[in-house]
Structure formats: C-alpha cells, structure tokens
Write an enzyme that holds these catalytic residues in place. Structure first.
Site, mmCIF file in Angstrom:
data_model
loop_
_atom_site.group_PDB
_atom_site.id
_atom_site.type_symbol
_atom_site.label_atom_id
_atom_site.label_comp_id
_atom_site.label_asym_id
_atom_site.label_seq_id
_atom_site.Cartn_x
_atom_site.Cartn_y
_atom_site.Cartn_z
ATOM 1 C CG ASP A 102 -2.688 5.332 -13.092
ATOM 2 O OD1 ASP A 102 -2.467 6.502 -12.751
ATOM 3 O OD2 ASP A 102 -2.313 4.339 -12.453
HETATM 4 N N1 URA Z 1 -4.082 3.476 -8.008
HETATM 5 C C1 URA Z 1 -3.374 3.306 -9.150
HETATM 6 O O1 URA Z 1 -2.292 2.729 -9.139
HETATM 7 N N2 URA Z 1 -3.898 3.781 -10.292
HETATM 8 C C2 URA Z 1 -5.099 4.390 -10.362
HETATM 9 O O2 URA Z 1 -5.513 4.777 -11.443
HETATM 10 C C3 URA Z 1 -5.829 4.556 -9.175
HETATM 11 C C4 URA Z 1 -5.291 4.103 -8.003
#
Ligand code: URA
Length: 245
Positions: A102
């Site tokens: 993310d």
């Molecule tokens: N899980 C998440 O919620 N975000 C990420 O970036 C990676 C795994």
C-alpha cells in the site's frame, strides 16, 4: 529457435501465459506476418512485434527494494505521485513490482523484468511467507491473537496466518505492535484482518519475503538479488506448489 511465447516472456514484455493469449488473439507479428499458432518458433534475430511493440532481448534482473512510505507500487501513477520505479535508473525501466504494498506501507518489495518469475512468486499456491510488523491502534489481547490464528474469512477464503505474535504493548499511547506472517498475498490483507478484529493498523512494514530479509537495506535503497537467491526462491515456490497441488 525457441517458442514465440517464451521469447516474448524473456523480453520482459509480459508473462508466458499472457504472451500465449496475445498470440492467440492475433496481436503478434513475426517478420511482417501475423502468427496465431502457439507452437511457432522464432529467435531474437527475427522482427517480432507484439501489439505493435518491437520485442528485444533483455537481460533478466531481480531486485529487492525497501519501499518508503508515500510511494505507489505501480509503474506509473495518474495522480503524479512518486512510484517505486522512480527509485530505479532509466535503462532499468522495464522492471515492475511483484505484488503490491500500500501507499503508506513500507518495506520489502521485489521487482523484476521476468514475467514468469513474477507470476510464480505471486501465485497463491506458491505460499511464500511474508512477515509484517504492524502498529495497531488499541490494545490486542490473547483472545484477539487466538481469533487471528484460528483463521478469518477474507474474499471467501479463510486466512490462516503462519505466525502471530504480540511484540510490544504501549498502554500510554494505546497501541500494540505485532508480528504477523502470511502467505496468501490478498490485497490489504493485514489491514483487513486487523479491521475484522475491530482495530486499525496505523503503521505497516514488510520485513521479509520468503528467506529474504530487509536487513541493513535502508528506506529507498535497492539491491540486486544473486542468481542463487533467485533459484532458491523458485525452488521454494515450486516446492510449496507441488505440496498443495
Ligand atoms: N497488507 C496490507 O494491508 N497492506 C500491505 O501493504 C501489505 C499487506
């Protein structure tokens, strides 16, 4: 001479599976002629056009990268935000990220121009373990950890973390630091699992991917993987794949 789909995948244009679709859909020309037969052989000496793009041989490269916060895991961004590719030199631009972190997540991300390798690493049956450190708003208790370990449904699939451990509780700030190891690769999986427990992730970092660890790699830094590492990752994924066929 090699199969056309292999040459296209080796160029880094796309994966072998997607190359097969492109061939079948009439999007590939060899020396000026449209080719739709999957068994067709060619070489890098031939003029191969895929969707009008010339296919050229490209040496395979594999990187691990410590993604900073505030960077998108895509090759370009409509909103003009910084992307992970902004940390790589121009001649390396044909690489792309394997999976996704993310915008606000930091940590270990792999990038390559090897479509088959990327697909193998991302395949759910490859079950590569990824370890995360999550800072959570609120105080998790043993019951929450048990609920996580017993499995939580996301996207019609029960997610069983490989490991969950409370690392630190900060009563003053009302936060909990946990280590969670997952192998599924579902979008936003850590945040969604924690949300299902009734809490919110306020910071997230991926510390490892299979046996690869961030180690001393600083935020925004990258390093090339050795062939030995790449081969180890392939055999790890293939071993898991065979076990769970
Ligand atoms: N899980 C998440 O919620 N975000 C990420 O970036 C990676 C795994």
């Amino acid at each position: 001479m090699e199969r056309l789909q292999k040459i296209i995948a080796e160029s880094g244009y796309t994966s072998r599976r997607k190359a097969e679709e492109l061939i079948k859909n009439g999007k590939v020309m060899v020396n000026g002629k449209k080719v739709t037969e999957l068994g067709t052989k060619a070489s890098f000496g031939d003029e191969i056009l895929v969707e009008g793009n010339l296919i050229e041989y490209q040496e395979k490269v594999y990187y691990m990268f410590n993604k900073p916060r505030g960077v998108v895991t895509t090759t370009k961004d409509d909103k003009g935000r910084k992307t992970v590719l902004d940390f790589f030199d121009d001649e390396e631009k044909r690489i792309y990220p394997i999976g996704r972190l993310d915008y606000d997540t930091t940590g270990l991300l792999l990038l390559t121009n090897d479509g088959d390798f990327a697909n193998l690493m991302m395949h759910p049956k490859s079950k590569i373990e990824k370890s995360y450190i999550a800072k959570i708003k609120g105080i998790l208790d043993k019951e929450d950890v048990r609920t996580l370990k017993e499995g939580i449904k996301l996207d019609n699939k029960i997610i069983y973390p490989d490991r969950v451990k409370i690392k630190k509780i900060n009563k003053k700030n009302n936060t909990t630091l946990i280590n969670i190891v997952l192998h599924d690769g579902i979008n936003h999986e850590v945040k969604r699992l924690i949300e299902k427990l009734g809490y919110e992730v306020i910071k997230l970092k991926r510390e490892s991917f299979g046996f690869l660890m961030l180690g001393s790699l600083k935020s925004g830094e990258k390093r090339k993987l050795s062939i030995k590492d790449v081969k180890r990752l392939i055999s790890l994924a293939k071993g898991n794949y065979e076990q769970h066929k």
